[in-house]
Each structure stands twice: as structure tokens, then as C-alpha cells.
Write a protein that holds these residues in place. Structure first.
Motif, PDB file in Angstrom:
ATOM      1  N   GLY A  92       0.783  -1.228   0.000  1.00 47.57           N
ATOM      2  CA  GLY A  92       0.000   0.000   0.000  1.00 47.57           C
ATOM      3  C   GLY A  92       0.817   1.282   0.000  1.00 47.57           C
ATOM      4  O   GLY A  92       0.292   2.352  -0.332  1.00 47.57           O
ATOM      5  N   ARG A  93       2.092   1.204   0.352  1.00 45.71           N
ATOM      6  CA  ARG A  93       2.932   2.394   0.353  1.00 45.71           C
ATOM      7  C   ARG A  93       3.127   2.952  -1.060  1.00 45.71           C
ATOM      8  O   ARG A  93       3.269   4.164  -1.228  1.00 45.71           O
ATOM      9  CB  ARG A  93       4.294   2.088   0.988  1.00 45.71           C
ATOM     10  N   LEU A  94       3.101   2.075  -2.061  1.00 41.71           N
ATOM     11  CA  LEU A  94       3.247   2.548  -3.441  1.00 41.71           C
ATOM     12  C   LEU A  94       2.033   3.369  -3.849  1.00 41.71           C
ATOM     13  O   LEU A  94       2.171   4.428  -4.470  1.00 41.71           O
ATOM     14  CB  LEU A  94       3.426   1.365  -4.400  1.00 41.71           C
ATOM     15  N   PHE A  95       0.849   2.906  -3.508  1.00 45.02           N
ATOM     16  CA  PHE A  95      -0.381   3.624  -3.841  1.00 45.02           C
ATOM     17  C   PHE A  95      -0.383   5.001  -3.177  1.00 45.02           C
ATOM     18  O   PHE A  95      -0.768   6.000  -3.795  1.00 45.02           O
ATOM     19  CB  PHE A  95      -1.601   2.812  -3.390  1.00 45.02           C
ATOM     20  N   TYR A 137      -7.223  11.565   1.687  1.00 40.79           N
ATOM     21  CA  TYR A 137      -6.565  10.258   1.754  1.00 40.79           C
ATOM     22  C   TYR A 137      -5.128  10.416   2.269  1.00 40.79           C
ATOM     23  O   TYR A 137      -4.682   9.644   3.133  1.00 40.79           O
ATOM     24  CB  TYR A 137      -6.574   9.601   0.377  1.00 40.79           C
ATOM     25  N   LEU A 138      -4.415  11.400   1.748  1.00 39.52           N
ATOM     26  CA  LEU A 138      -3.029  11.626   2.147  1.00 39.52           C
ATOM     27  C   LEU A 138      -2.913  12.020   3.616  1.00 39.52           C
ATOM     28  O   LEU A 138      -1.911  11.731   4.275  1.00 39.52           O
ATOM     29  CB  LEU A 138      -2.388  12.699   1.260  1.00 39.52           C
ATOM     30  N   LEU A 139      -3.957  12.667   4.134  1.00 38.81           N
ATOM     31  CA  LEU A 139      -3.986  13.051   5.548  1.00 38.81           C
ATOM     32  C   LEU A 139      -4.530  11.931   6.431  1.00 38.81           C
ATOM     33  O   LEU A 139      -4.746  12.124   7.634  1.00 38.81           O
ATOM     34  CB  LEU A 139      -4.848  14.308   5.727  1.00 38.81           C
ATOM     35  N   ASN A 140      -4.762  10.756   5.808  1.00 40.79           N
ATOM     36  CA  ASN A 140      -5.289   9.587   6.522  1.00 40.79           C
ATOM     37  C   ASN A 140      -6.673   9.831   7.109  1.00 40.79           C
ATOM     38  O   ASN A 140      -7.037   9.272   8.150  1.00 40.79           O
ATOM     39  CB  ASN A 140      -4.312   9.153   7.634  1.00 40.79           C
ATOM     40  N   ARG A 142      -9.373   9.342   5.048  1.00 37.50           N
ATOM     41  CA  ARG A 142     -10.181   8.370   4.321  1.00 37.50           C
ATOM     42  C   ARG A 142      -9.250   7.270   3.828  1.00 37.50           C
ATOM     43  O   ARG A 142      -8.032   7.470   3.698  1.00 37.50           O
ATOM     44  CB  ARG A 142     -10.972   9.003   3.181  1.00 37.50           C
ATOM     45  N   SER A 143      -9.805   6.090   3.520  1.00 38.71           N
ATOM     46  CA  SER A 143      -8.976   4.914   3.211  1.00 38.71           C
ATOM     47  C   SER A 143      -8.826   4.646   1.722  1.00 38.71           C
ATOM     48  O   SER A 143      -8.126   3.714   1.332  1.00 38.71           O
ATOM     49  CB  SER A 143      -9.569   3.672   3.885  1.00 38.71           C
ATOM     50  N   GLY A 224      -3.266  -1.475  -2.155  1.00 37.26           N
ATOM     51  CA  GLY A 224      -2.941  -2.632  -1.329  1.00 37.26           C
ATOM     52  C   GLY A 224      -1.723  -3.321  -1.893  1.00 37.26           C
ATOM     53  O   GLY A 224      -0.876  -2.703  -2.534  1.00 37.26           O
ATOM     54  N   SER A 225      -1.635  -4.614  -1.692  1.00 38.95           N
ATOM     55  CA  SER A 225      -0.500  -5.383  -2.198  1.00 38.95           C
ATOM     56  C   SER A 225      -0.787  -5.908  -3.596  1.00 38.95           C
ATOM     57  O   SER A 225      -1.914  -6.295  -3.898  1.00 38.95           O
ATOM     58  CB  SER A 225      -0.204  -6.561  -1.260  1.00 38.95           C
ATOM     59  N   GLY A 226       0.243  -5.921  -4.448  1.00 41.71           N
ATOM     60  CA  GLY A 226       0.068  -6.393  -5.815  1.00 41.71           C
ATOM     61  C   GLY A 226       1.398  -6.587  -6.509  1.00 41.71           C
ATOM     62  O   GLY A 226       2.459  -6.605  -5.869  1.00 41.71           O
TER      63      GLY A 226
END
Length: 285
Positions: A92-95, A137-140, A142-143, A224-226
Motif C-alpha cells: 500500500g505504500r506505493l499507492f 486520503y493523504l492526511l489519513n 479516508r482509506s 494494497g499489495s500487488g
């Protein structure tokens, strides 16, 4: 250069830091692997010392982005540029990183779009909504980022280009592998708009609107993961027009270069003639 009065992300009025639109590491790698000076298309006669940057984020928000940039650098950017890998597992860090990357360009471009009336009111309102969604989203707060999509297209060996014979003549591999750029584009007639960022051949396209004619295979990054691979990627998109526009801009810029600067480039190439095959740009040529 923009110098905002308050942080573009959190809104706090404080001293702002110089934020690179494209991470500084990309320019650092570009300079490290160059035969000579880096030149911008805006002024090809003056060597470029850095990529685009603006006073737009506070120190806290810069730190919020930094570890995600490091993750992208270690997971994809450096392994790809060094030709160590073409297959990449991610989480998820890439997204998050891709969102922060495109958000910076979108935020600044919205200032230009609003002041100069460059897009229609419906498109402008949609882009403003997308900027808000990405910021939360960047401010956490929203997911997810709703229907907004992130894609990575690796400018590898091109096997086939349909509908445009001009592209090969413009030496795309040289331009994209040795280039940095990020901006927001809009094709209102095709109901498609997004941000395109080129980082030495790693192209990030964030789609805010995706018209019915758009087809993207093997490029999308999920929240997520991919896994993504730098091969078997197929795109049918108006983004192809943006690639042509970038190439034409670079070609037009090179034609504005002075004879003195051209002479310096030739002399530099002569001096390094015995080592030129060691440089990545030789293979792009």
C-alpha cells in the motif's frame, strides 16, 4: 515558482519548505548518469541544476511523504533504472506515494486552470473534487480515493505503435529515459483527464476521468499489495497524444539551442568517445 502562504496539504499557516514536484532522487539519478549537462525544454541554453519545486508543504507534511518516496525508490525506481528487475511486488505504500505525486501537480495546475479558465466548469469542479479526495486520503482521513486510478507504464522496448508514424522519428527513448516532467491534462471531448508524470521512463498516469475508449492492460496499481511487470503492457488512450506533445516540445526546444551550446555538446562527446558506450543514452540512441 509558487510560494503559498499556508501548507497545501494540512492548511496550517507556517514556514513552508521547497517541495519537489517529482522527487529529488530522480533529478539526482539523471545528473549522475548523464554524459553532460542536463537541459530543460524551457531554456536549452542554460544547464538545469534542479527539477521543478515550490514552497507548498510544511515540514510535517514533507515528512509524511518522505518514507513513501524512499519505498518507491528502493522497490521500483532504482532497481528499474539500474536494470536489475522488471517484476515488482508492492504494498500500500506505493499507492500512497503515487497519490502524493499526482496530487502535487494537480494542486498547482488547478491554480492555473482557475486563473486562466483553461478547462470547462464541469471539468474544473470534478478536478477540484478529486484534489479534495486525494488530500483527505493523504492526511489519513479516508482509506481510498474513490474512482481515481493510478497506472504505471514502463517505457521499455516498443514493439508496435499504431496510428502514428511520427513517434519513432522523434527518438522517444532518449526523451523519456532522460527526462522528468509532471502536469495535468484534459481531453474534455473524450471525457478523460489525469496527471502524467515521467521519471526517466517510469510513467505514472493518474486518471481522474476515464472515457469509454480508454483501455489499460497490465498497468494499474491497486490500493494494497500487488505486482506489476515492465512488459506486456497495452494501452489505448488519449494519453498517447500527450507523449507526442512532450516529444514535439523537446524537439522544438533543441532547435532553439545556440550554436555555442551545440559546439559544447559535440566537444564533450568527443572527449568521452571511448566511454560513450557505458552511458545509458547511447543505447537509447
Amino acid at each position: 515558482m509558487y510560494k503559498l502562504k499556508k501548507c497545501a496539504l494540512c492548511g496550517v499557516e507556517t514556514d513552508l519548505e521547497l517541495s519537489h514536484i517529482v522527487p529529488k532522487m530522480v533529478m539526482r539519478m539523471l545528473k549522475k548518469t548523464a554524459i553532460g549537462n542536463i537541459r530543460s525544454s524551457e531554456n536549452p541554453n542554460i544547464p538545469a541544476q534542479d527539477s521543478e519545486k515550490h514552497f507548498m508543504l510544511c515540514g510535517k507534511c514533507e515528512d509524511l511523504f518522505s518514507d513513501k518516496e524512499t519505498y518507491f525508490a528502493n522497490t521500483i525506481f532504482h532497481p528499474y533504472i539500474k536494470k536489475e528487475k522488471i517484476n515488482f511486488d508492492y504494498d500500500g505504500r506505493l499507492f500512497y506515494f503515487l497519490t502524493s505525486l499526482s496530487w502535487r501537480s494537480l494542486y498547482l495546475d488547478l491554480i492555473d486552470f482557475t486563473e486562466n479558465h483553461l478547462v470547462g466548469i464541469d471539468t474544473l469542479e470534478h478536478l477540484i473534487s478529486c484534489e479534495n479526495i486525494m488530500r483527505y486520503y493523504l492526511l489519513n482521513k479516508r482509506s481510498d480515493i474513490g474512482a481515481i486510478e493510478h497506472h504505471i507504464f514502463f517505457f521499455e522496448e516498443i514493439r508496435e505503435i499504431t496510428g502514428n508514424t511520427e513517434l519513432a522519428e522523434l527518438r522517444p527513448h532518449v526523451t523519456f529515459h532522460r527526462g522528468i516532467i509532471s502536469y495535468t491534462f484534459c481531453y474534455e471531448d473524450y471525457d478523460t483527464c489525469g496527471t502524467i508524470t515521467n521519471m526517466m521512463g517510469i510513467m505514472v498516469i493518474t486518471l481522474y476521468k476515464k472515457g469509454a475508449q480508454e483501455k489499460w492492460e497490465g498497468t494499474q496499481i491497486i490500493n494494497g499489495s500487488g505486482n506489476i511487470e515492465a512488459k506486456n503492457q497495452h494501452i489505448t488512450s488519449v494519453v498517447g497524444n500527450e507523449l507526442i506533445n512532450i516529444l514535439r516540445t523537446v524537439q522544438a526546444s533543441s532547435e532553439l539551442m545556440s550554436e555555442k551550446q551545440k559546439w559544447k555538446i559535440v566537444e564533450n562527446l568527443k572527449a568521452k568517445a571511448d566511454k560513450i558506450k557505458d552511458f545509458a543514452i547511447f543505447h537509447d540512441w
